[in-house]
Design an enzyme around this catalytic site. Structure first.
Site, PDB file in Angstrom:
ATOM      1  N   HIS A  46      53.857 -19.310  10.451  1.00 38.90           N
ATOM      2  CA  HIS A  46      55.150 -19.229  11.125  1.00 38.90           C
ATOM      3  C   HIS A  46      55.786 -20.619  11.080  1.00 38.90           C
ATOM      4  CE1 HIS A  46      53.867 -15.471  13.569  1.00 38.90           C
ATOM      5  NE2 HIS A  46      54.610 -15.122  12.530  1.00 38.90           N
ATOM      6  N   GLU A  49      55.996 -23.152  13.969  1.00 36.75           N
ATOM      7  CA  GLU A  49      54.751 -23.643  14.556  1.00 36.75           C
ATOM      8  C   GLU A  49      54.178 -24.787  13.721  1.00 36.75           C
ATOM      9  OE1 GLU A  49      52.369 -20.097  14.865  1.00 36.75           O
ATOM     10  OE2 GLU A  49      53.889 -19.044  16.046  1.00 36.75           O
ATOM     11  N   HIS A 153      47.768 -20.819  15.290  1.00 34.49           N
ATOM     12  CA  HIS A 153      49.107 -20.448  15.762  1.00 34.49           C
ATOM     13  C   HIS A 153      49.429 -21.241  17.030  1.00 34.49           C
ATOM     14  CE1 HIS A 153      50.239 -16.835  13.344  1.00 34.49           C
ATOM     15  NE2 HIS A 153      48.930 -16.775  13.131  1.00 34.49           N
ATOM     16  N   GLU A 206      45.177 -20.053  19.111  1.00 38.77           N
ATOM     17  CA  GLU A 206      46.534 -20.276  19.590  1.00 38.77           C
ATOM     18  C   GLU A 206      46.606 -21.570  20.398  1.00 38.77           C
ATOM     19  OE1 GLU A 206      49.616 -18.795  19.799  1.00 38.77           O
ATOM     20  OE2 GLU A 206      49.329 -16.895  18.710  1.00 38.77           O
TER      21      GLU A 206
END
Length: 247
Positions: A46, A49, A153, A206
């Site tokens: 992404h 990120e 992430h 994450e």
């Protein structure tokens, strides 16, 4: 053994190219020194990120030599990172473009801000692996056949570990972040949904909602140990029952 900090401005080895993006940006991968790939670790799928790419890059640049058993992709969506967009240059959310059984052509959304209900709409692609970045990453998994995959992430601040692995437990212990299982039905076509279908344990690491400078002291040593030791980071822990990535 780690490199001297003054030497960490560059990498110890050059990457290989495993594909190209929509805008013809080379997709880079650092292969391990050995023929066996215990772990595939990737970041930056992404584009919003970039902290994941910075963290993994710093860990890789800290190594005195090429990782023994880890393949590393610093940025799976270089066009998105360059443009500051979550999706790729086609406006596709790459993490909804994998050939999982739950893939759907319905548009996908994400929050404009982490604390906002306003949402941005993206495409999951015309079909699974319609995007060159997703297709190339899927081919890497098929070719390398890693024992386990770690996907970086942000900014949820948790360890998504659907296979209840010892490595996921170790991540939670060392990072202080909770270990959980996020529902697949909310992420159709995601990388994790696809790897679950093909039986490859995948952990989503994450990072928390804080600046990269605040995160580095906690998360950089974890990633550096992982790159240096591979799954030995689990096997050499005091808990004798930890013998592999999965229970």
């Amino acid at each position: 053994m780690a490199r001297a900090i003054k030497r960490r401005g560059t990498f110890t080895a050059a990457p290989a190219v495993y594909g190209v993006s929509v805008e013809q940006t080379p997709l880079h991968i650092w292969y391990p020194a050995g023929s066996r790939v215990e772990l595939l670790i990737f970041a930056g799928i992404h584009g919003e990120e970039p902290d994941t790419t910075v963290l993994l890059s710093r860990a890789l640049r800290s190594l005195h030599q090429v990782s023994r058993a880890c393949a590393v992709i610093l940025c799976a969506n270089p066009d998105g990172v360059r443009h500051g967009t979550r999706g790729n240059a086609n406006g596709v959310d790459l993490n909804r473009n994998f050939p999982s059984a739950n893939w759907t052509s319905d548009p996908v959304t994400h929050r404009w801000n982490v604390d906002s209900d306003q949402r941005i709409e993206l495409s999951p692609g015309q079909q699974p692996c319609s995007e060159p970045e997703a297709r190339a990453l899927a081919e890497v998994v098929d070719d390398l056949k890693p024992e386990c995959i770690v996907s970086l992430h942000s900014p949820l601040g948790l360890i998504d570990d659907p296979d209840c692995t010892d490595l996921g437990e170790l991540f939670a212990d060392r990072s202080g972040m909770p270990r959980t299982v996020l529902p697949n039905d909310t992420t159709p076509g995601s990388f994790g949904s696809w790897t679950k279908d093909i039986g490859v344990p995948t952990i989503t690491y994450e990072l928390p909602n804080s600046s990269i400078w605040e995160m580095l002291p906690v998360h950089l040593p974890i990633m550096q140990d992982l790159l240096e030791k591979g799954l030995e980071v689990v096997r050499k822990t005091p808990r004798g029952r930890r013998q592999a990535a999965t229970r």
